[in-house]
Design a protein around this motif. Sequence first.
Motif, PDB file in Angstrom:
ATOM      1  N   SER A  47       0.893  -1.069   0.229  1.00  0.00           N
ATOM      2  CA  SER A  47       0.077  -0.194  -0.069  1.00  0.00           C
ATOM      3  C   SER A  47       0.807   1.262  -0.056  1.00  0.00           C
ATOM      4  O   SER A  47       1.393   1.846   0.974  1.00  0.00           O
ATOM      5  N   ASN A  51       4.121   0.973   3.156  1.00  0.00           N
ATOM      6  CA  ASN A  51       3.150   0.191   3.933  1.00  0.00           C
ATOM      7  C   ASN A  51       2.611  -0.872   3.224  1.00  0.00           C
ATOM      8  O   ASN A  51       2.671  -1.182   2.221  1.00  0.00           O
ATOM      9  N   GLU A  53      -0.575  -3.800   3.271  1.00  0.00           N
ATOM     10  CA  GLU A  53      -1.846  -3.909   3.829  1.00  0.00           C
ATOM     11  C   GLU A  53      -2.488  -5.633   4.130  1.00  0.00           C
ATOM     12  O   GLU A  53      -2.234  -6.067   3.080  1.00  0.00           O
ATOM     13  N   LYS A  55      -5.673  -7.791   4.662  1.00  0.00           N
ATOM     14  CA  LYS A  55      -7.263  -7.694   4.706  1.00  0.00           C
ATOM     15  C   LYS A  55      -7.840  -9.104   5.109  1.00  0.00           C
ATOM     16  O   LYS A  55      -6.972 -10.084   4.690  1.00  0.00           O
ATOM     17  N   ARG A  96      -8.937  -4.529   8.207  1.00  0.00           N
ATOM     18  CA  ARG A  96      -7.592  -4.073   7.698  1.00  0.00           C
ATOM     19  C   ARG A  96      -6.714  -3.873   8.665  1.00  0.00           C
ATOM     20  O   ARG A  96      -6.871  -3.263   9.678  1.00  0.00           O
ATOM     21  N   MET A  98      -2.765  -2.360   8.970  1.00  0.00           N
ATOM     22  CA  MET A  98      -1.545  -1.773   8.172  1.00  0.00           C
ATOM     23  C   MET A  98      -0.257  -2.176   9.000  1.00  0.00           C
ATOM     24  O   MET A  98      -0.097  -2.062   9.925  1.00  0.00           O
TER      25      MET A  98
END
Length: 166
Positions: A47, A51, A53, A55, A96, A98
């Motif tokens: 991301s 970052n 991510e 999910k 989610r 992060m």
Amino acid sequence: MGALADSSFDIVSKIDRQEVDNALNQTVKELGHRFDFKGTGASISWSGQNNIEIKANSEERANAALDVFKEKIVKRGLSLKVLDADEPKLSGKEYRLMVALKEGIDQEHAKKISKLIRDEGPKGVKAQIQGEELRVSSKKKDDLQDVITMLKGKDLDIALQFVNYR
């Protein structure tokens, strides 16, 4: 180089992005194959630049996916200290999570490291903060080795590498 020239090395905190990417791709494969992730919508992806991510349809599966990723990071010889993971947050119907990548030595850590070298390192060793890294120098090469050993023994919450040894 004169006989009295200082020896030095740099302390940096850099991330091998290729290795992080490899770990991420291995995690994607494992999430796709493992029975306990079937139908959980579990995924992991970049991301932006710094970052990652994760999910999933439950907090527990998001954390489990993070554990798989951490396992791959360690297998690739990276420190878990490069990861800064949040708690999973509900977003619509999915959770989610992060994970930020920590790179560079911030001022606070740089000051802490340079104080450690001053207080606990051999006399005559100097540490200079240069942006997001530190240059450590001394007339005695052995003293530099002692500083590296001392810092490796400290529990700092960032991953350090010792480079440009000369």
